[in-house]
Write an enzyme that holds these catalytic residues in place. Structure first.
Site, mmCIF file in Angstrom:
data_model
loop_
_atom_site.group_PDB
_atom_site.id
_atom_site.type_symbol
_atom_site.label_atom_id
_atom_site.label_comp_id
_atom_site.label_asym_id
_atom_site.label_seq_id
_atom_site.Cartn_x
_atom_site.Cartn_y
_atom_site.Cartn_z
ATOM 1 N N ASP A 12 38.325 -13.339 13.200
ATOM 2 C CA ASP A 12 37.548 -12.252 13.776
ATOM 3 C C ASP A 12 36.468 -12.866 14.664
ATOM 4 O O ASP A 12 36.425 -14.087 14.827
ATOM 5 C CB ASP A 12 36.912 -11.395 12.664
ATOM 6 C CG ASP A 12 35.842 -12.152 11.889
ATOM 7 O OD1 ASP A 12 35.620 -13.350 12.168
ATOM 8 O OD2 ASP A 12 35.213 -11.544 11.017
ATOM 9 N N ASP A 22 32.242 -12.801 15.192
ATOM 10 C CA ASP A 22 30.996 -12.374 14.544
ATOM 11 C C ASP A 22 29.815 -12.506 15.494
ATOM 12 O O ASP A 22 29.651 -13.544 16.133
ATOM 13 C CB ASP A 22 30.725 -13.245 13.308
ATOM 14 C CG ASP A 22 31.936 -13.353 12.393
ATOM 15 O OD1 ASP A 22 32.235 -12.368 11.720
ATOM 16 O OD2 ASP A 22 32.588 -14.415 12.381
ATOM 17 N N ASP A 60 32.654 -8.199 14.055
ATOM 18 C CA ASP A 60 31.519 -7.857 13.197
ATOM 19 C C ASP A 60 30.237 -7.924 14.007
ATOM 20 O O ASP A 60 29.952 -8.947 14.619
ATOM 21 C CB ASP A 60 31.383 -8.873 12.053
ATOM 22 C CG ASP A 60 32.169 -8.460 10.823
ATOM 23 O OD1 ASP A 60 32.679 -7.322 10.806
ATOM 24 O OD2 ASP A 60 32.250 -9.271 9.889
#
Ligand code: UTP
Ligand code: MN
Length: 495
Positions: free
Chosen positions: A296, A298, A419
């Protein structure tokens, strides 16, 4: 049948594939081939390019020239089965090494093909056991295997006998048994059979759905659900996260490249600058540690003036949503309160920042993809995707391999987990440190703080239990100094 050509030592036939680069290969004896199976087309393309940049010869097609097959998440048996299906058998091929991705990444870092060691096999076996423990909700065991793998990775010398391991930390009885098996038999029987087990395969598939944790997956498996297909037909009501996870399963299980992370960073920076001038966006997580791939992306957002960050997240999210950048998002409010007393909670991984867990819709390099497809109109491509997007399960993974550049790569965007975290400036240094990872590094750092310094470290603050007060810091360096540690740069926090 494709005529099989013998490998030539000089003036090899892969020059064209190196983008017309006419410089002689650095390692004329080494011909790499990356197995797309389970690696995925885009990661394979990325890694091939990386290899060529480092002066390696990376073959696009499998042939007798190949000397090193690199695979990821395949068992030795799976690679051998794949190999058997290839017409490579005749004409005295070069000796062939079947290697895991860890050999490739180490060679890339070293800038040359590293010695092939049992160590790589050992690391892989231990990492797989760690993964299995984590998937089975046994975090303690997971950490133990991760530590053992990290110790094996850190060894400077090739390991050939068990006596070399005497006195090393973090190698428990179980890990040692696995290592002995690999050294003596070339593979760990326990790990090989685990990889083949129905339970492990099902856990991997189901926890691969965003929004599905180990407990939920285990419950479904007990009900006989082993594939996404079975999950879809089970009649279970899925929450919003799980629905999105299922819908974007393929994309979310493909690694995110540094270039994609940077593209998202640009978007985030733009929106943040427009809703709150002066606010600062920091890329954290694995990419801050210099990783080239991640699961992912961040980000940490703050503003140099305390309090200005309040209300920022909702503005950022609204803007992103209005521009169609979000396929899914869930924002949780900041629930951290600084108390004058000692922190109420023990130091933990959980933090309480305002956080947005999202799935981004990232535009892809379309001309390239359209070319691959013979320039299908976009809406057709999207439509096809819509039809097939929900059909993924283990079986369709293998279909994808048979049709590289097929349906999977047709849509002009991909889903990426992102995120966003907002921190007040007073906690920013702690937040950066906490969100940069790796998880194992954070754990060791918190353990050091607690056991050696009687301090509690979190992503919000550092509390001195003896002096009964919070210690302020405006940079990571200051936090390390409070902890009596030499500063460790992000790139050295990987293990
Ligand atoms: P990630 O899970 O994103 O890991 O957490 P990563 O190191 O970036 O690796 P990828 O994404 O798999 O490539 C990044 C850091 O953020 C912290 C974790 O402890 C880790 O150090 N984190 C994550 C939190 O503090 N709280 C969370 O809720 C999630
Ligand atoms: Mn990450």
């Amino acid at each position: 049948m494709v005529p099989l050509k013998r490998r030539k030592v000089a003036g090899n036939n892969s020059v064209a594939e190196q983008g017309g680069d006419k410089t002689p290969p650095k390692f004329p004896e080494v011909f790499l081939f990356l197995l797309e199976r389970k690696m995925g087309a885009s990661r394979r393309a990325f890694l091939s390019q990386l290899g060529r940049k480092k002066g390696f010869q990376v073959e696009e097609l499998f042939s007798t020239s190949v000397t090193h097959i690199i695979s990821e998440n395949n068992s030795g048996d799976e690679v051998r089965a794949w190999l058997d299906s290839q017409d490579r058998t005749r004409r005295c091929p070069a000796p062939l090494h079947l290697l895991d991705i860890s050999w490739f990444t180490e060679s890339m870092s070293a800038g040359h093909p590293v010695q092939i060691l049992d160590r790589h096999k050992v690391q892989d076996a231990l990492s797989l056991l760690a993964e299995n423990a984590e998937l089975s909700d046994q975090d303690g065991r997971g950490v133990a295997f991760r530590r053992a793998a990290a110790v094996m990775k850190s060894l400077p010398e090739p390991v050939t006998s068990m006596t070399q391991l005497r006195g090393l930390p973090c190698l428990g009885e179980h890990s040692l048994r696995v290592i002995r098996d690999v050294l003596e038999n070339g593979a760990s029987r326990e790990v090989e059979s685990m990889k083949q087990s129905k339970q492990y395969k099902a856990l991997k598939v189901l926890t691969g759905v965003f929004g599905v944790g180990a407990k939920t997956a285990a419950r479904w498996i007990r009900e006989g659900i082993h594939t996404l297909h079975q999950l879809r037909n089970s009649g279970h009501t899925l929450n919003r996260a799980q629905q999105a996870g299922l819908e974007h399963y393929d994309d979310l299980n493909q690694q995110v490249s540094k270039a994609e992370a940077e593209a998202i960073q640009q978007i985030v920076e733009e929106v943040v600058a427009s809703v709150l001038p002066g606010a600062k966006v920091t890329l954290t997580g694995g990419f801050r540690r210099g990783k080239l791939m991640g699961h992912d992306v961040d980000f940490l957002i703050t503003h140099p003036e305390e309090g200005k960050e309040v209300g920022l997240m909702s503005k950022v999210v609204s803007w992103l949503e209005s521009q169609g950048f979000l396929l899914y998002q869930k924002t949780t409010r900041n629930s951290y309160l600084v108390s004058d007393d000692s922190p109420a909670l023990p130091p933990s991984n959980m933090d309480r920042f305002e956080r947005c867990l999202s799935i981004f819709k990232l535009a892809q390099d379309q001309p390239h993809r359209a070319k691959q497809l013979g320039a299908l109109p976009l809406d057709t491509a999207e439509h096809r995707r819509g039809d097939s997007g929900l059909q993924t399960d283990q079986d369709s993974c293998s279909q994808r391999i048979q049709t590289p550049g097929g349906q999977e790569d047709t849509k002009p965007w991909r889903a990426v987990r992102v995120d966003l975290v907002v921190s007040p400036i007073s906690q920013f240094a702690f937040a950066v440190l906490g969100w940069t990872g790796s998880k194992l590094f954070e754990r060791e750092l918190r353990r050091w703080a607690g056991q050696e310094k009687a301090m509690s470290l979190s992503s919000h603050a550092l509390y001195d239990n003896k002096k009964r007060k919070y210690l302020q810091a405006s940079s990571e360096e200051e936090i390390f100094a409070h902890l009596d540690l030499e500063f460790i740069p992000p790139s050295e926090r990987n293990a």
